[in-house]
Design a protein around this motif. Sequence first.
Motif, PDB file in Angstrom:
ATOM      1  N   ASN A  28      -0.194   5.518 -12.383  1.00 47.07           N
ATOM      2  CA  ASN A  28      -0.244   5.282 -13.834  1.00 47.07           C
ATOM      3  C   ASN A  28      -0.772   6.498 -14.573  1.00 47.07           C
ATOM      4  OD1 ASN A  28       0.799   2.697 -13.622  1.00 47.07           O
ATOM      5  ND2 ASN A  28      -1.227   1.738 -13.451  1.00 47.07           N
TER       6      ASN A  28
ATOM      7  N   SER B 194       0.942  -1.346  -3.766  1.00 47.09           N
ATOM      8  CA  SER B 194       0.080  -2.505  -4.020  1.00 47.09           C
ATOM      9  C   SER B 194      -1.390  -2.141  -4.073  1.00 47.09           C
ATOM     10  CB  SER B 194       0.313  -3.572  -2.926  1.00 47.09           C
ATOM     11  OG  SER B 194       0.048  -3.010  -1.643  1.00 47.09           O
ATOM     12  N   ASN B 195      -1.737  -0.986  -3.518  1.00 49.89           N
ATOM     13  CA  ASN B 195      -3.127  -0.582  -3.543  1.00 49.89           C
ATOM     14  C   ASN B 195      -3.550  -0.234  -4.961  1.00 49.89           C
ATOM     15  OD1 ASN B 195      -5.219   1.791  -3.410  1.00 49.89           O
ATOM     16  ND2 ASN B 195      -5.473   0.586  -1.530  1.00 49.89           N
ATOM     17  N   ARG B 196      -4.696  -0.770  -5.408  1.00 51.79           N
ATOM     18  CA  ARG B 196      -5.144  -0.556  -6.782  1.00 51.79           C
ATOM     19  C   ARG B 196      -5.362   0.914  -7.091  1.00 51.79           C
ATOM     20  NH1 ARG B 196     -10.214  -4.018  -8.556  1.00 51.79           N
ATOM     21  NH2 ARG B 196      -8.666  -5.644  -8.116  1.00 51.79           N
ATOM     22  N   ARG B 197      -5.959   1.601  -6.155  1.00 56.82           N
ATOM     23  CA  ARG B 197      -6.230   3.025  -6.377  1.00 56.82           C
ATOM     24  C   ARG B 197      -4.935   3.820  -6.500  1.00 56.82           C
ATOM     25  NH1 ARG B 197      -9.953   6.792  -2.377  1.00 56.82           N
ATOM     26  NH2 ARG B 197      -9.795   8.732  -3.598  1.00 56.82           N
ATOM     27  N   SER B 198      -3.944   3.498  -5.639  1.00 61.62           N
ATOM     28  CA  SER B 198      -2.674   4.207  -5.689  1.00 61.62           C
ATOM     29  C   SER B 198      -1.940   3.910  -6.981  1.00 61.62           C
ATOM     30  CB  SER B 198      -1.811   3.801  -4.489  1.00 61.62           C
ATOM     31  OG  SER B 198      -2.454   4.143  -3.285  1.00 61.62           O
ATOM     32  N   ARG B 199      -1.991   2.652  -7.419  1.00 56.92           N
ATOM     33  CA  ARG B 199      -1.325   2.300  -8.675  1.00 56.92           C
ATOM     34  C   ARG B 199      -1.990   3.001  -9.866  1.00 56.92           C
ATOM     35  NH1 ARG B 199       2.149  -2.038  -8.453  1.00 56.92           N
ATOM     36  NH2 ARG B 199       1.855  -2.381 -10.674  1.00 56.92           N
ATOM     37  N   ARG B 200      -3.317   3.087  -9.816  1.00 58.01           N
ATOM     38  CA  ARG B 200      -4.005   3.776 -10.895  1.00 58.01           C
ATOM     39  C   ARG B 200      -3.633   5.262 -10.912  1.00 58.01           C
ATOM     40  NH1 ARG B 200      -8.669   1.946  -9.927  1.00 58.01           N
ATOM     41  NH2 ARG B 200      -9.489   3.655  -8.668  1.00 58.01           N
ATOM     42  N   TRP B 201      -3.487   5.848  -9.715  1.00 62.93           N
ATOM     43  CA  TRP B 201      -3.103   7.258  -9.625  1.00 62.93           C
ATOM     44  C   TRP B 201      -1.710   7.468 -10.194  1.00 62.93           C
ATOM     45  CZ3 TRP B 201       0.646  10.140  -7.107  1.00 62.93           C
ATOM     46  CH2 TRP B 201       0.400  11.511  -6.987  1.00 62.93           C
TER      47      TRP B 201
ATOM     48  N   THR C 209       6.106   0.251  -8.896  1.00 60.57           N
ATOM     49  CA  THR C 209       6.443  -1.141  -8.533  1.00 60.57           C
ATOM     50  C   THR C 209       6.424  -1.367  -7.030  1.00 60.57           C
ATOM     51  OG1 THR C 209       8.795  -0.591  -8.512  1.00 60.57           O
ATOM     52  CG2 THR C 209       7.854  -1.367 -10.597  1.00 60.57           C
TER      53      THR C 209
ATOM     54  N   MET D  44       0.847  -1.198   0.000  1.00 60.57           N
ATOM     55  CA  MET D  44       0.000   0.000   0.000  1.00 60.57           C
ATOM     56  C   MET D  44       0.878   1.243   0.000  1.00 60.57           C
ATOM     57  SD  MET D  44      -2.934   1.092   2.708  1.00 60.57           S
ATOM     58  CE  MET D  44      -3.785   2.633   2.579  1.00 60.57           C
TER      59      MET D  44
END
Length: 246
Positions: free
Chosen positions: A57, A48-55, A45, A1
Amino acid sequence: MASADLLRREEEFYASLFDSAKGDAVKSRGQMIERKIEILEDMATKVSNRRSRRWLNDRLLIELVPRLHVEEIKGLFAPPPWGEEQPLSAFCRTSVGEWDTFRSIDMDVEARLIQHMKQLSTKQKNHVDGDEIIALNAWHRIDRQTREAIKRKFLPDMLEIYEERVRTFIQDTIGKDVLVLNVQDPFQRLLLHGVCEFYNVSSTTTTTVRDGKLWKTTVIKKRAGTGAPSRITLVSFVRMKKNGSQ
């Protein structure tokens, strides 16, 4: 996260990307963008949080796409209704009163008007077709050799002169019954005979001697079946044939 500290550092770096230069050691904008992309990829990399990764990206895509100018942004919304103003239609330019009169017309009156317009169109078409048929029949009265000569060496100015003389002669009901023309050039005389056949009048060329030289005289007479001249002249008909109308 992704931690709040990680996101905060990313935002601070993103905001500093467009800051003005702060000394001689400041890198170029292109180098800064490359460094920014590397950091974003590294940060992506580690979360791990989906929302954070989307942000992350989304920020990475922003860096990959250059900033758009005003005209480029405007082009994205070019199709109506967001783009440039379209010219007003004929209905918009028409005053309200005139448009209301047209819109509120009685259905029976509208039907009669449309029927009347169709009848006029049919009459005009039949009239034009009739003139074309008359001109076509007149064209076929000319012998094939003369027709080929007229088409091969088209002299509209010369033909119009002969046509004007012959048409005036036909329409003259109280004048002489004979028209005499002295055309010495053989090809021009051939054109004259073609014009006479087109308008259904007879033409005969005789040869005499004048001052020791041969002199050609063409005598033109009306025939029993000679009628009013065709609405379509020979010059107009030949032009129609050249343009593919016939």
